[in-house]
Scaffold this active site. Structure first.
Site, short mmCIF file in Angstrom:
data_model
loop_
_atom_site.label_atom_id
_atom_site.label_comp_id
_atom_site.label_asym_id
_atom_site.label_seq_id
_atom_site.Cartn_x
_atom_site.Cartn_y
_atom_site.Cartn_z
N ARG A 264 0.85 -1.20 0.00
CA ARG A 264 0.00 0.00 0.00
C ARG A 264 0.87 1.24 0.00
NH1 ARG A 264 -1.27 1.89 4.72
NH2 ARG A 264 -1.90 -0.11 5.62
N TYR B 222 -17.73 17.84 -12.96
CA TYR B 222 -18.13 16.43 -13.14
C TYR B 222 -19.15 16.02 -12.08
CZ TYR B 222 -17.64 11.34 -13.03
OH TYR B 222 -17.88 10.01 -13.01
N ASP C 158 -8.87 19.46 -13.03
CA ASP C 158 -9.20 18.10 -13.47
C ASP C 158 -9.04 18.09 -14.99
OD1 ASP C 158 -10.45 15.80 -14.42
OD2 ASP C 158 -11.95 15.79 -12.82
N LYS D 157 -10.36 7.15 -18.11
CA LYS D 157 -10.80 7.69 -19.39
C LYS D 157 -9.65 7.59 -20.40
CE LYS D 157 -14.32 8.42 -16.79
NZ LYS D 157 -14.53 9.64 -16.04
C1 LIG Z 1 -14.84 10.02 -14.72
C2 LIG Z 1 -14.42 11.32 -14.19
C3 LIG Z 1 -14.05 11.48 -12.85
C4 LIG Z 1 -14.13 10.35 -11.85
O1 LIG Z 1 -13.22 9.34 -12.14
P1 LIG Z 1 -13.48 7.78 -11.79
O2 LIG Z 1 -12.27 7.14 -12.34
O3 LIG Z 1 -14.75 7.38 -12.48
O4 LIG Z 1 -13.61 7.69 -10.31
C5 LIG Z 1 -13.62 12.73 -12.44
N1 LIG Z 1 -13.58 13.78 -13.30
C6 LIG Z 1 -13.93 13.67 -14.58
C7 LIG Z 1 -13.86 14.85 -15.48
C8 LIG Z 1 -14.37 12.45 -15.07
O5 LIG Z 1 -14.74 12.34 -16.36
#
Ligand SMILES: *Cc1c(COP(=O)(O)O)cnc(C)c1O
Length: 418
Positions: free
Chosen positions: A76, A128, A204, A229
């Protein structure tokens, strides 16, 4: 060199020369080094949860760069495969440091844990959906951290308010472009605003990926990605990262990473790292497809309005040109009609999958109001322009003509029902 050969070499490279970096990292990367003694060209998946110590309290292999100079004790706290991915991600984002997490959402959580009780956070209003839910429903009620959801178009107004009602702002949280309305914010301007007021800026960067936007170079202090993504890119890993150039922030994030324990598995790190190696190729291909589809949609009789930063009709097209290295492969559009027509369109698609998520090699389509943004309060959705005729496309790397045929057929079926 022969100018003809030079031309061919130039044509072989895409617009941004990131390929070597995504595959091999920057200066500190050395696959022949002590940390990969077999010479395997792909770094191994290290599943061990614990590491033998020579003497009590003396960790193993402090020279391994993937252990960041502290050696290995317990997985971890530090894992070789995770360290390899973190170093590769830091290189990709042109950051000094990177911490990987079990999801994009836990990457977001870790950043919030940097804050002291009593802090205020300024957050972009169409953040988001999952981040918004976490801020509104989990942090706000219990952690004495306050959120103001704002539109950064009114930057002078926000600057004024930071002297008053937004006074104790310690963090500004931004996405650009936003999801799903693809609204941009001027990252450099907002980084200055944050720093003038003793706050840090976290961006982000999931929608652009490191390939199309470099927020740290624009002044941001922290970059967050949902690795789920574009970075992984193949719809088979949930993971996240936080990147920064600040040693202080990195030390605190690593402490939080270990202390909260939301770490990704070695196998997920391996897959995500493999995805990263083709990021430039996938981003080039999918954004080329997206540009063509956006142009096609804008002229289609079944479409009311298209939102894509690469179109001159996008209200922030000039900012997109200046701030991004490309326009990405997310497209949002309003179809003619309403919920019924949107549903028919989505049901009729055959190449696009009707599914949540984005950023993969497969093209996906969804209805934000019924799917990804259903957790955003209806009144809020209305304010943001998320109505039932809104459709979000995540364009993949299939043949463009097949994608366009698919959209055309589905749109025609939808119009027939108006
Ligand atoms: C999908 C997404 C998240 C969250 O990520 P996860 O991997 O699903 O927990 C945060 N910000 C954006 C812009 C996203 O598209």
């Amino acid at each position: 060199m022969d100018p003809d050969i030079e031309k061919v070499i130039k044509a072989a490279d895409p617009y941004r020369l990131t390929g070597t970096r995504y595959l091999h990292g920057t200066d500190h990367f050395d696959n022949t080094g002590v940390h990969n003694p077999t010479g395997a060209v792909v770094y191994p998946i290290s599943l061990a949860t614990t590491f033998r110590q020579k003497s009590p309290g003396v960790p193993t292999n402090v020279n391994d760069p993937n252990s960041f100079g502290v050696g290995y004790e317990y997985s971890r706290t530090g894992n070789p495969t995770r360290g390899e991915f973190e170093r590769a991600m830091a290189s990709a984002e042109s950051a000094r440091y990177c911490c990987a997490f079990a999801s994009g959402s836990s990457a977001v959580t870790s950043v919030i844990h940097l804050l002291e009780s009593g802090s205020n956070v300024l957050c972009i209003d169409d953040v988001y959906g999952g981040t918004q839910r976490y801020f509104r429903k989990i942090v706000s009620p219990s952690m004495n951290i306050h959120f103001s959801f704002v539109d950064f178009d009114n930057i002078d107004e926000i600057r004024e308010k930071m002297k008053g009602s937004y006074k104790n702002t310690k963090l500004i949280w931004l996405e650009s472009p936003t999801n799903p309305t693809l609204k941009l914010s001027d990252i450099r301007q907002i980084a200055n605003l944050a720093h003038d007021n003793g706050a840090i800026l976290a961006v982000d960067n999931t929608f652009c990926s490191p390939y199309f936007q470099s927020p740290l170079e624009l002044g941001a202090d922290i970059v967050v990605h949902s690795v789920t993504k574009y970075i992984n890119g193949h719809s088979d890993v949930v993971s996240g990262v936080v990147c920064t150039n600040s040693l202080n922030l990195s030390d605190r994030l690593r402490f939080i990473q270990n202390g909260m324990g939301a770490v990704p598995s070695p196998f997920d790190c391996f897959l995500a790292h493999r995805g990263l190696k083709t990021l430039h190729i996938r981003m080039e291909a999918s954004s080329r497809n997206a540009y063509a589809i956006a142009l096609f949609l804008e002229k289609h009789e079944g479409v009311n309005k298209v939102l894509y930063p690469g179109l001159p009709s996008h209200p922030q097209h000039e900012l997109a040109k200046r701030q991004q290295h490309g326009y990405g492969s997310m497209i949002t559009f309003y179809c003619k009609g309403s919920r019924k027509q949107a549903a028919i369109f989505l049901e009729q698609l055959k190449v696009f999958s009707l599914a949540e998520s984005l950023g993969a090699v497969e093209s996906l389509a969804e209805s934000p109001s019924l799917m990804t943004h259903a957790s955003v309060p209806e009144e809020e959705r209305k304010k943001l322009g998320i109505d039932d005729s809104l459709i979000r496309l995540s364009v993949g790397i299939e043949s463009c003509s097949d994608l366009i045929k698919d959209i055309d057929n589905a749109l025609k079926a939808a119009i027939e029902s108006v």
